[in-house]
Design an enzyme around this catalytic site. Structure first.
Site, short mmCIF file in Angstrom:
data_model
loop_
_atom_site.label_atom_id
_atom_site.label_comp_id
_atom_site.label_asym_id
_atom_site.label_seq_id
_atom_site.Cartn_x
_atom_site.Cartn_y
_atom_site.Cartn_z
N THR A 197 0.81 -1.22 0.00
CA THR A 197 0.00 0.00 0.00
C THR A 197 0.84 1.27 0.00
OG1 THR A 197 -1.49 1.31 1.40
CG2 THR A 197 -0.13 -0.29 2.53
N TYR A 254 -1.51 0.35 10.00
CA TYR A 254 -1.80 -0.38 8.77
C TYR A 254 -0.57 -0.36 7.84
CZ TYR A 254 -3.62 -1.12 4.07
OH TYR A 254 -3.81 -1.56 2.78
#
Ligand code: UDP
Length: 328
Positions: free
Chosen positions: A118, A142
């Site tokens: 990501t 995250y």
């Protein structure tokens, strides 16, 4: 017989679109999913193994039964805000799950691994165009957990002989243009589906998270990429691995950022309806701007994004929103 690919998280939003792209390219996707956020009804292009990555024995059994040539690893907790509230869960599930999966692959002789990483691994970088070489400095759990898995893959490449393609996604949006798959999260937290829910009157308004960012209009800037284009990149990445071309990292975005306000304006043009909006405060963990460089994926992977305009992504998401959706 078709080459098999174990797709963790294949019942989820991006994973289901990847399964469709794999099947269309002649592969057989085997979905491995615990259905915590995915949907049984989204598994349409191959069998489902209902299992959890925290349970190594189930992974071993799936690899032994199906003998896949490769793994595509989508399954993860993926919400920036939630990761700030419960970081431990993100580290345990994302990193622990990936570790189990990699060890199982090493033991079973699965040598090809495609990983969903990501742009959240970059952190806040003053709005520069992000490339595969940009230093990664995550600002939320995250992004931190995904960066740890990237590092783990480097080590497994050296000792376990597992080759990898890492894709760093920017903001994935839209739905299958043929209406066979789409975004359905419970609860929903993503901008475009929430905005379209507000347009459709399914929620009172969209809250804009912060208007005081150092961007042109004060709202966060993101690089939105169509989920079907993203799925196509995964097939290209898989073929690259199967051709023996070795490890690689690719950013998957369009090279063009849009602010939250610009997304709202584009929605008005697509739906011909107003978006009810409430201005709120910043969401913890959000970077001001995240925009990808596309050069490497286009030049080295031969990726050709076809549908990644805001109009197309919002249009496809809007069409999906008119459908009944998946049953639990
Ligand atoms: N956002 C917003 N309101 C919402 C949800 C998201 O203003 O209800 C903003 C968010 O701050 C971010 C952008 O929209 O700048 C995209 O957020 P999303 O959650 O869709 O994806 P993320 O960037 O977290 O992966």
């Amino acid at each position: 017989m078709a080459i098999r690919v174990l797709v963790t998280g294949g019942a989820g939003y991006i994973g289901s679109h990847a399964c469709k792209a794999l099947a269309r390219a002649g592969f057989e996707p085997i979905v491995f999913d615990n259905l915590s956020t995915g949907w049984k009804a989204a598994v349409k292009w191959g069998p489902l193994v209902q299992g959890d990555l925290m349970d190594r024995a189930t992974i071993d059994a799936a690899l032994a039964e199906y003998r896949p040539a490769a793994v595509m690893h989508f399954a993860a907790l993926s919400l920036v805000g939630e990761s700030m509230q419960d970081p431990g869960r993100y580290w345990r599930v994302n990193v622990g799950g990936a570790l189990n999966l990699l060890e199982a692959c090493a033991a079973a002789g699965v040598r090809n691994f495609v990983f969903s990483s990501t742009c959240a691994t970059y952190g806040d970088q003053d709005g520069v165009l992000l490339t595969e070489e940009t230093p990664q400095r995550p600002i939320n759990a995250y992004g931190g957990s995904k960066l740890a898995i990237e590092q783990m893959l480097q080590d497994f490449g050296k000792s376990g002989g597992i080759s990898h393609v890492i894709f760093r996604y920017f903001n994935v949006a839209g739905a299958d243009p043929e209406g066979e798959a789409g975004e359905q999260h419970l609860p929903e937290t993503h901008l475009i589906p929430l905005m379209l829910d507000a347009v459709a009157g399914k929620r009172p308004a969209l809250t804009v998270f912060g208007t005081d960012y150092p961007t042109a209009d004060g709202t966060c800037v993101r690089d939105y990429v169509h989920v079907s284009d993203l799925a196509d990149a995964h097939v290209l990445g898989l073929k690259r691995l199967l051709d023996g071309k070795g490890n690689a990292v690719f950013c998957l975005g369009t090279g063009r950022g849009f602010s939250v306000r610009e997304v709202i304006d584009a929605s008005r043009a697509v739906t011909n309806r107003e978006v009810p909006v409430v201005i709120g405060g910043r969401r913890a963990g959000d970077a001001a701007a995240l925009v990808s460089s596309t050069t490497k994926a286009i030049e080295e992977l031969g990726w050709e994004p076809q549908r990644s305009t805001l109009r197309q992504m919002i249009g496809d998401a809007w069409a999906w929103a008119q459908k009944p959706g998946y049953d639990a």
